[in-house]
Design an enzyme around this catalytic site. Structure first.
Site, mmCIF file in Angstrom:
data_model
loop_
_atom_site.group_PDB
_atom_site.id
_atom_site.type_symbol
_atom_site.label_atom_id
_atom_site.label_comp_id
_atom_site.label_asym_id
_atom_site.label_seq_id
_atom_site.Cartn_x
_atom_site.Cartn_y
_atom_site.Cartn_z
ATOM 1 N N HIS A 299 0.927 -1.712 0.375
ATOM 2 C CA HIS A 299 -0.620 -0.009 0.100
ATOM 3 C C HIS A 299 0.888 1.354 0.212
ATOM 4 O O HIS A 299 0.870 1.990 -0.504
ATOM 5 C CB HIS A 299 -0.982 -0.142 1.326
ATOM 6 C CG HIS A 299 -1.957 1.029 1.476
ATOM 7 N ND1 HIS A 299 -1.653 2.304 2.525
ATOM 8 C CD2 HIS A 299 -2.686 1.708 0.710
ATOM 9 C CE1 HIS A 299 -2.274 3.392 1.955
ATOM 10 N NE2 HIS A 299 -3.456 2.985 0.868
ATOM 11 N N GLU B 29 2.168 2.148 -3.690
ATOM 12 C CA GLU B 29 0.727 2.589 -4.237
ATOM 13 C C GLU B 29 0.898 3.978 -3.801
ATOM 14 O O GLU B 29 0.806 5.213 -5.023
ATOM 15 C CB GLU B 29 -0.517 2.420 -4.063
ATOM 16 C CG GLU B 29 -1.452 2.717 -4.431
ATOM 17 C CD GLU B 29 -2.988 2.595 -3.153
ATOM 18 O OE1 GLU B 29 -3.026 3.988 -3.476
ATOM 19 O OE2 GLU B 29 -3.027 1.938 -3.021
ATOM 20 N N HIS B 30 0.715 4.785 -2.215
ATOM 21 C CA HIS B 30 1.306 6.008 -2.711
ATOM 22 C C HIS B 30 2.474 6.487 -3.509
ATOM 23 O O HIS B 30 2.832 8.013 -3.723
ATOM 24 C CB HIS B 30 1.575 5.967 -1.403
ATOM 25 C CG HIS B 30 0.310 6.391 -0.333
ATOM 26 N ND1 HIS B 30 -0.372 7.482 0.767
ATOM 27 C CD2 HIS B 30 -0.902 5.365 -0.239
ATOM 28 C CE1 HIS B 30 -1.403 7.586 1.015
ATOM 29 N NE2 HIS B 30 -1.949 5.865 0.782
#
Length: 443
Positions: free
Chosen positions: A73, A76-77
């Site tokens: 995650h 993803e950022h």
């Protein structure tokens, strides 16, 4: 939507592609494959002058290294933090100046990046995503800054939301060994330890053409858009060797239970059961069952617990059946003011027992089927939903399953649903979470 069996097709080699045309059915899909392994699906839909470009990576929180939960995650950022050729500000400006929208999300099994543009501008996505696949910067300063963003996101959406926090606790005891036991956003202690090197290694390994596929849907010409994709992505090299996650969760052999004390308005109960995933035969019965239990305010749980017994303010059910490995069927209810949680839990258990032992009416099943079919058909009105539908089934093995889905739903009988409920909704297969509001003055 009418499901028509897919005809046999012939593979024709054209340039660097293998092109596989599909006869018209639920949607016309053309499949291409680049020599470096990148698969491309193009869904031609001319209802409106818009198109979406989506790139799906076959990696999610299940692939987070031990002690580094939340890494997928966080990456993803970082994908929005710029490359050697395109800064984060440039990326955002290109999207905005061309009337586009963009976003991304990470799940247990995959990570998705997508844009929606006026159809004549969708080619812009191709260059942007090809660049992000190979040239991500990952500067140390940006990594530290984004870590704090994600940690704050975890605080707001998980630690400060008692219902999400309880779900995290239930998943953690539902799965003993499978990585589904970990929250996608990661544990706070792990997030603090992630460094640039962790992200760079993960990026080199999992963000590679042979571990991804592209879906384009909307007002496009398939061969033209595929040609542009080939030109942009063909030179992207393969990733580092990957070790697949293949952990089998042991069969649960007794009821599990967890309680959580948090600041909350009311008591809340969450019940989970281990269930199979698509394309298991029981998947379709369980999919219909979630609509029977919680498909609106006339559904079983809402009608019984909220209207008739008045022990709940809300009641819901969700079947997480479109995942790669093990699955959970969730049933939850928020207690009405003054209702003891034990009374609510007993009432919820009684509804589950009825499903296991009393045959369903054909009316209930027909109603649920109609809801599913309506949701499925209206999904074609949105190019994002249309692309996502085929992409999810591609992630699970083959996008063609999307064209056969409704046919399988229509074949489910009342007996199929009752047998599935009897098989999985047992005490020994249950995980129960209880949210207890913290009293004033408690630390």
């Amino acid at each position: 939507m009418v499901c028509i069996p897919v005809k046999r097709f012939v593979c024709i080699v054209v340039a660097a592609f293998i092109i596989i045309p599909l006869s018209a059915s639920a949607a016309e899909v053309r499949e291409y494959r680049l020599e470096n392994g990148l698969k491309v699906l193009v869904i031609e839909e001319h209802k409106a002058p818009v198109a979406t470009f989506q790139i799906w990576y076959r990696t999610g929180s299940r692939n987070d290294p031990a002690g580094k939960t939340g890494l997928s995650h966080l990456l993803e950022h970082m994908m929005f933090r710029g490359t050697r050729d395109c800064s984060s500000a440039d990326f955002a400006r290109i999207i905005q100046m061309n009337s586009g929208e963009d976003n991304a999300y990470t799940t247990d099994d995959y990570t998705v990046y997508y844009q929606v543009f006026p159809s004549e501008k969708v080619f812009l996505s191709i260059g942007l995503e090809a660049d992000r696949m190979r040239n991500l910067l990952l500067s140390p300063d940006n990594v530290e800054a984004e870590k704090h963003v994600v940690m704050e996101e975890r605080r707001l959406e998980h630690e400060d939301d008692p219902h999400v926090a309880l779900f995290d606790e239930v998943r953690a005891i539902a799965f003993k060994v499978h990585p589904y036991r970990r929250p996608v956003i990661g544990w706070m202690s792990d997030l603090k330890t992630i460094e640039r090197g962790d992200l760079a290694s993960y990026y080199r390994t999992w963000y590679a053409p042979e571990n991804a596929f592209v879906v384009v849907a909307g007002d496009v010409r398939p061969d033209e858009i595929a040609g542009r994709i080939e030109k942009a992505f063909a030179s992207v090299p393969s990733g580092a060797p990957r070790i697949p996650v293949g952990t089998d969760e042991p069969i649960q052999e007794g009821a599990r239970r967890v309680s959580l004390k948090r600041e909350a308005e009311t008591q809340y109960v969450l019940r989970a059961y281990h269930t199979p995933v698509f394309p298991d035969e029981d998947y379709f019965a369980l999919d219909i069952l979630q609509y029977i239990l919680a498909g609106g305010k006339s559904s079983r749980l809402y009608r019984s617990l909220v209207y008739e017994k008045k022990v709940a303010l809300e009641a819901d059910a969700e079947y997480i059946g479109l995942s790669r490995d093990s699955s959970l069927f969730l049933i939850d209810a928020k207690a009405a003011p003054g209702t003891d949680i034990r009374k609510l839990e007993t009432a919820l258990g009684a509804e589950i027992e009825i499903i296991r032992t009393v045959p369903l009416s054909e009316y209930e099943i027909t109603k649920a089927r109609n809801q599913i079919e309506a949701d499925y058909v209206t999904g074609k009105d949105s190019v994002e939903t249309l692309a996502e539908r085929y992409a999810v089934f591609e992630m699970l093995g083959d996008w063609r399953h999307a064209n056969r889905y409704l046919e399988r739903i229509r074949q489910v009988t009342p007996g199929d649903i009752m047998k599935a409920a009897e098989r999985y909704f047992t005490d020994d297969n249950s995980i129960t979470g209880i949210l207890i509001p913290r009293e004033n003055g408690q630390p």
